[in-house]
Design an enzyme around this catalytic site. Structure first.
Site, PDB file in Angstrom:
ATOM      1  CB  CYS A  82      85.724 -14.271 -23.953  1.00 34.70           C
ATOM      2  SG  CYS A  82      84.498 -13.225 -25.005  1.00 34.70           S
ATOM      3  CG  HIS A 132      88.418 -16.104 -27.212  1.00 29.79           C
ATOM      4  ND1 HIS A 132      87.676 -17.778 -26.353  1.00 29.79           N
ATOM      5  CD2 HIS A 132      87.841 -15.405 -27.337  1.00 29.79           C
ATOM      6  CE1 HIS A 132      86.591 -16.893 -26.761  1.00 29.79           C
ATOM      7  NE2 HIS A 132      86.180 -15.744 -26.944  1.00 29.79           N
ATOM      8  CD  GLU A 154      90.074 -20.265 -25.961  1.00 27.39           C
ATOM      9  OE1 GLU A 154      90.676 -19.352 -25.293  1.00 27.39           O
ATOM     10  OE2 GLU A 154      88.751 -20.161 -26.311  1.00 27.39           O
TER      11      GLU A 154
HETATM   12  N1  GLN Z   1      78.366 -13.041 -25.227  1.00 29.22           N
HETATM   13  C1  GLN Z   1      79.714 -12.224 -24.715  1.00 29.22           C
HETATM   14  C2  GLN Z   1      79.845 -10.867 -25.681  1.00 29.22           C
HETATM   15  O1  GLN Z   1      79.218 -10.640 -26.754  1.00 29.22           O
HETATM   16  C3  GLN Z   1      81.023 -13.457 -24.785  1.00 29.22           C
HETATM   17  C4  GLN Z   1      81.592 -13.162 -25.958  1.00 29.22           C
HETATM   18  C5  GLN Z   1      82.264 -14.875 -25.860  1.00 29.22           C
HETATM   19  O2  GLN Z   1      82.321 -15.662 -24.654  1.00 29.22           O
HETATM   20  N2  GLN Z   1      83.204 -15.140 -27.136  1.00 29.22           N
HETATM   21  O3  GLN Z   1      80.695  -9.829 -25.469  1.00 29.22           O
END
Ligand code: GLN
Length: 539
Positions: free
Chosen positions: A383, A510, A512
């Site tokens: 992310c 994600h 994970e």
């Molecule tokens: N802050 C970033 C976004 O909002 C990444 C979010 C994250 O890593 N879950 O896109």
């Protein structure tokens, strides 16, 4: 259809005894007897969900397929069982009141006085039934510790459940602490006695006690606890500290917990089959390889903030029989003048930059990514970690010196990561990100394709920003491979380096959240495989 039986898991004495893990392990044990379980967590705090809570206070926010932002214990539930975990699996006081107040405003109480008992408790019971999902056994964990003011309506609701559903269908399991006091050279039962007393005062007599200790409880002590707490001696279970959390189902089984539960609930099942759990514990305890992975983030003093992530890395290790050593690096430290990255990462076999929000420590993360890319260390960005890999590549390979994410610099000339179109008008913070499972299409001949072994995948998201397609050509021309996109091709979901780097992979989702000890997620499996070395070969 068989009627669902309910097990309520409460906790006493102190928090952090591993109530969520205990509930998950019980779920695994019941599944090993071929029962279908559902899992649910009731949280007494007033936030509607943990989505807006600071990970420093609350730990990780776990995201489900259906896009709920939930308590991290739901991660344990999914890792240990096959229960369908989603929006119906986590209710907070805030959510319960929100629903009751909405009904009140609609006039649905027909002029009646709306009260904690019965209206709030009825709503809690409705949600408990909703979570049961037709399972043979519904496990419901009550957050917090018995004695807290805010848990009272939940405890009252579960007390009523036994009256409503009958004593054959409802079981109360209470997790307590039996500390060993060094100076007295003795295990102490008084905290357990007091905690059970507090439960009994509100009308709940626990049927089973899980006693968290650092050693097995001697028979005499179990007898004493049984007598003072009014439970059967065979229902006093040692919940001993273990080397790996995946051993918990085995320890509980050895203590006779599953046997006791099915007896008390009057369920007939065959013998449990725990072979798979025994196998992963064996692999964990007998590694042949090892790898040191650096997690470069900002919640380094609170490992709970990266719960699913650390577990997923361990799952990768279990697969390769690789001992995974995790070191947590505060990315702000890497930003300081004179920070020597070759010293920090000298003994590291792989670098991971996880998800995150806010500008603190961003430049340090970019430096770590640059180090991994230039020094050809396996790199995995999740992310925010993927977004920053794009920023790093744009700045240092494509000559876009001011490249940044619009999250950190709204006015940058080169917003290679930008706010998603549908996010522009959103003002509310709670539950408004791009959340939950979305499909992704993977291109042939890429690292991503070899990892997944298939072209269509589905992964969970939690973000507001995305790869800016205006920079697609500039970045791909210089070698960044955009190997996964949304099926309509509009959103870049995976970036990687295929030429000249052993393993460089970033994903907008994600993974994970979907890794399990028995079925490690393929990206984590391959990241660890790329990073580990024979045990002897390592200094
Ligand atoms: N802050 C970033 C976004 O909002 C990444 C979010 C994250 O890593 N879950 O896109």
């Amino acid at each position: 259809m068989r009627k669902t039986k309910f097990i309520f898991v409460t906790g006493g004495v102190v928090s952090s005894l591993g109530k969520g893990l205990a509930a998950a392990a019980i779920g695994a044990l019941l599944e090993s007897r071929n029962l279908r379980v559902s899992m649910q967590k009731l949280d007494p705090y007033i936030n509607v969900d943990p989505g807006t809570m600071n990970p420093f206070q609350h730990g990780e926010v776990f995201v489900t397929d259906d896009g709920a932002e939930t308590d991290l214990d739901l991660g344990h539930y999914e890792r240990y069982t096959h229960a369908h975990v989603g929006k119906k699996s986590n209710f907070t006081t805030g959510k319960i009141y929100e629903s009751v107040i909405t009904q009140e405003r609609r006039g649905e109480y027909l002029g009646g006085t709306v009260q904690v008992i019965p209206h709030i408790t009825d709503e809690i019971k409705r949600c408990i039934k909703l979570g049961a999902d037709g399972a043979d056994v519904a496990l419901v964990e009550i957050g917090g510790t018995v004695g807290d003011i805010e848990s009272l309506p939940f405890l009252e609701a579960i007390r009523q459940c036994r009256v409503d559903m009958g004593s054959d269908n409802v079981l109360y399991i209470h997790l307590t602490l039996v500390p060993f006091i060094k100076t007295a050279d003795e295990l102490k039962t008084k905290p357990t006695q007091h905690s059970v007393k507090a439960l009994r005062e509100i009308g709940i007599q626990p049927n089973v006690l899980l006693c968290r200790t650092d050693r097995f409880l001697p028979v005499e002590l179990k007898k004493k606890i049984a007598l003072f707490c009014n439970v059967d001696e065979a229902a006093v279970i040692t919940a001993k500290d273990v080397e790996t959390i995946y051993e918990v189902p085995l320890v509980f089984h050895k203590e006779g917990l599953d046997e006791k539960i099915v007896k008390l609930l009057n369920i007939w099942t065959g013998a449990p089959n725990l072979k798979k759990w025994e196998d992963i514990v064996h692999r964990w305890k007998n590694p042949v390889k090892e790898a040191t992975i650096a997690i470069v983030g900002k919640y380094v003093y609170l490992k709970e903030a990266y719960k699913s992530l650390t577990e997923a890395l361990y799952h990768g290790g279990i697969h390769s029989r690789c001992k995974v050593h995790l070191i947590y690096i505060d990315s702000e430290e890497l930003e300081k003048d004179g920070a020597d990255l070759s010293e920090v990462f000298g003994d590291v076999d792989g670098i991971l930059v996880p998800g995150g929000f806010g500008s603190r420590g961003i430049e340090g993360k970019i430096k770590a990514i640059n180090y991994a890319r230039v020094n050809k260390l396996p790199f995995f960005g999740i992310c925010l970690g993927m977004q920053l890999a794009v920023v790093e590549y744009a700045r240092n390979t494509c000559g876009l010196r001011y490249a940044n994410s619009a999250e950190f610099n709204k006015d940058t000339e080169n917003p290679v990561i930008d706010l998603m179109l549908e996010q522009r008008e959103i003002k509310d913070k709670g539950g408004t990100m791009r959340l939950g499972a979305y499909p992704c299409t993977i291109s042939d001949g890429t690292l991503a394709r070899s990892i997944y072994g298939e072209a269509e995948i589905s992964e969970r998201h939690r973000h507001r920003y995305e790869f800016n397609n205006d920079f697609k050509d500039a970045l791909s021309e210089k070698g960044l491979v955009l190997s996964g996109t949304s099926p309509d091709g509009k959103l870049v979901e995976i970036v990687e380096l295929t030429d000249g780097h052993p393993w460089f992979f970033g994903c907008q989702f994600h993974p994970e959240f979907k890794s399990k000890p028995l079925v490690p997620h393929p990206i984590f499996r391959e990241f660890i495989k790329a990073s580990c070395k024979d045990k002897k070969a390592k200094k």
